[in-house]
Design an enzyme around this catalytic site. Structure first.
Site, PDB file in Angstrom:
ATOM      1  N   ASP A 227       0.855  -1.182   0.000  1.00 40.84           N
ATOM      2  CA  ASP A 227       0.000   0.000   0.000  1.00 40.84           C
ATOM      3  C   ASP A 227       0.902   1.246   0.000  1.00 40.84           C
ATOM      4  OD1 ASP A 227      -2.992   0.909   0.550  1.00 40.84           O
ATOM      5  OD2 ASP A 227      -1.804   1.934   2.083  1.00 40.84           O
ATOM      6  N   GLU A 251       0.153  -4.109  -3.860  1.00 43.51           N
ATOM      7  CA  GLU A 251      -0.963  -3.170  -3.683  1.00 43.51           C
ATOM      8  C   GLU A 251      -0.482  -1.720  -3.540  1.00 43.51           C
ATOM      9  OE1 GLU A 251      -4.683  -3.891  -3.424  1.00 43.51           O
ATOM     10  OE2 GLU A 251      -3.671  -5.219  -4.819  1.00 43.51           O
ATOM     11  N   HIS A 392      -6.895  -6.744  -0.811  1.00 41.79           N
ATOM     12  CA  HIS A 392      -5.916  -5.668  -0.640  1.00 41.79           C
ATOM     13  C   HIS A 392      -4.813  -6.036   0.344  1.00 41.79           C
ATOM     14  CE1 HIS A 392      -4.191  -1.699  -0.524  1.00 41.79           C
ATOM     15  NE2 HIS A 392      -4.478  -1.554   0.764  1.00 41.79           N
TER      16      HIS A 392
END
Length: 413
Positions: A227, A251, A392
């Site tokens: 992320d 991600e 995710h």
């Protein structure tokens, strides 16, 4: 990993042929065995009778549903059922498997994924002691285990170094594994007097860079990010390109940024968090953290959620990082400094020959299979792809596959 176990059964003639006293004695012995399993954490969700008016009714009259802490105990439970003599008296079929979120299960159907055997158990608690450093006047915490070339793990938005605790063992045997709590996250300190925009990408990059400067990493650094942690890894690599041996990521926030390029599950929550009401909901009620459950494939153990929530237990500004991160994402035609940074990172990745490992979630979340972001990543030079199961939160959904892919890549980088 939590299991769900369902029994569907009918009487055999052998059961009907027993006397009432014999049936009572058999059931009494079963009750004692079930009590022992309950002491080990097996939860009896329900016993029931299959309603005759059930649509598409299964041809079994009775059912039992259990929640079992892990697959090891599940197999012991199954063996005990066999040993009890149950199958002499009842015709039965069983259903069991790891508990998944609705999105996790349904997306497996979308991807036409078949049933597979379960992997290794996933530890709910992390076993590492954290170290601390004073960075720019604030405490930052991190895990630092093993010896050799440094592998630096970076988490994103609501997480902490806990994100990587089941991945680190795959690395720490041959490398120095460092997992950082970003400023304001995990056991790192909060910024006093924070307000809207305090925990910007630039601030995180500044504190992370200062922390890594204290850790004597040398010139063969390997970065692993999830992320926003992936984007912080890209940022550090661009600034220290001569010191980077490789980058693994999953991600990451990369272009394109059109709303249509984001999963349906993401769009409305992110629009909501941009509103004043959504901002208050994050700070008062931990909205963003709780919304993360919808973007996980597996059902986490209570102990896992407790550790994820712990740094954000206090309402108000302690939760500010979980609001500033989602509000930093450039959606649609947002023209922001962060967008320019992320687009520059994508251009650098498209031209840099630094070895890269894409830990590609299947079906994935913001880097979903079939999406334009996934297609863009596939064009990066010197790229290895390791597929892992997950939406995710891939290091939580499938930590063993992440660890195995990372270890295999590290062996040749």
């Amino acid at each position: 990993m939590q299991q769900i176990f369902v029994e569907l059964y009918n009487y055999r003639p052998e059961w009907s042929g027993l006397s009432i006293a014999e049936r009572e004695a058999f059931v009494g012995a079963l009750a004692g065995a079930l009590g022992r399993f309950r002491d080990q954490g097996v939860e009896i969700v329900a016993y029931g009778v299959n309603d005759l008016d059930t649509d598409r009714r299964a041809p079994y009259d009775f059912f039992c549903v259990y929640r079992v802490p892990d697959v090891r105990l599940q197999r012991v439970f199954e063996a005990q059922i066999t040993d009890s003599g149950w199958y002499r008296y009842f015709e039965q079929v069983n259903i069991s498997g790891a508990a998944l979120s609705p999105a996790g299960s349904l997306m497996k159907n979308v991807m036409l994924q078949p049933a597979v055997r379960q992997g290794e158990p996933i530890a709910a608690a992390q076993a590492y002691q954290k170290q601390q450093a004073i960075v720019l006047g604030h405490t930052m915490s991190y895990i630092d285990v093993g010896h050799g070339r440094p592998v630096v793990f970076l988490h994103g938005d609501i997480m902490s170094s806990f994100l990587w605790h089941n991945v680190i063992p795959y690395v720490s045997a041959g490398f120095r594994a460092i997992a950082v709590d970003l400023i304001g996250a995990g056991d790192s300190g909060k910024i006093p007097g924070s307000g809207e925009g305090t925990y910007s990408f630039g601030l995180h990059a500044k504190y992370l860079g200062a922390l890594l400067d204290t850790l004597d990493l040398g010139d063969e650094v390997i970065l692993v990010g999830h992320d926003w942690g992936a984007n912080l890894a890209f940022d550090w690599a661009i600034k220290n390109e001569g010191r980077v041996r490789g980058i693994a990521f999953t991600e990451a926030l990369l272009p394109p940024f059109d709303w249509s390029d984001w999963p349906l599950l993401v769009r409305e929550p992110f629009k909501y968090m941009r509103s004043p009401e959504g901002g208050r909901d994050v700070l008062d009620n931990n909205y963003f953290l709780h919304a993360a459950r919808d973007n996980l494939m597996r059902v986490l153990e209570p102990a896992e959620w407790a550790e994820i929530e712990r740094p954000y237990a206090q309402p108000g500004e302690d939760r500010r990082p979980t609001l500033d991160w989602p509000r930093s994402v450039p959606f649609g035609d947002d023209d922001t400094p962060v967008r320019a940074v992320l687009e520059h990172q994508a251009a650098w990745l498209a031209n840099s020959t630094v070895p890269k490992l894409h830990l590609a979630g299947v079906p994935g979340g913001i880097e979903a299979v079939g999406g334009r972001r996934r297609d863009t990543i596939a064009t990066f030079p010197n790229l290895t792809v390791g597929e892992v199961a997950g939406l995710h939160w891939t290091p939580l959904d499938d930590p063993h596959a992440v660890g195995e892919a990372l270890a295999a890549w590290l062996a040749v980088v």
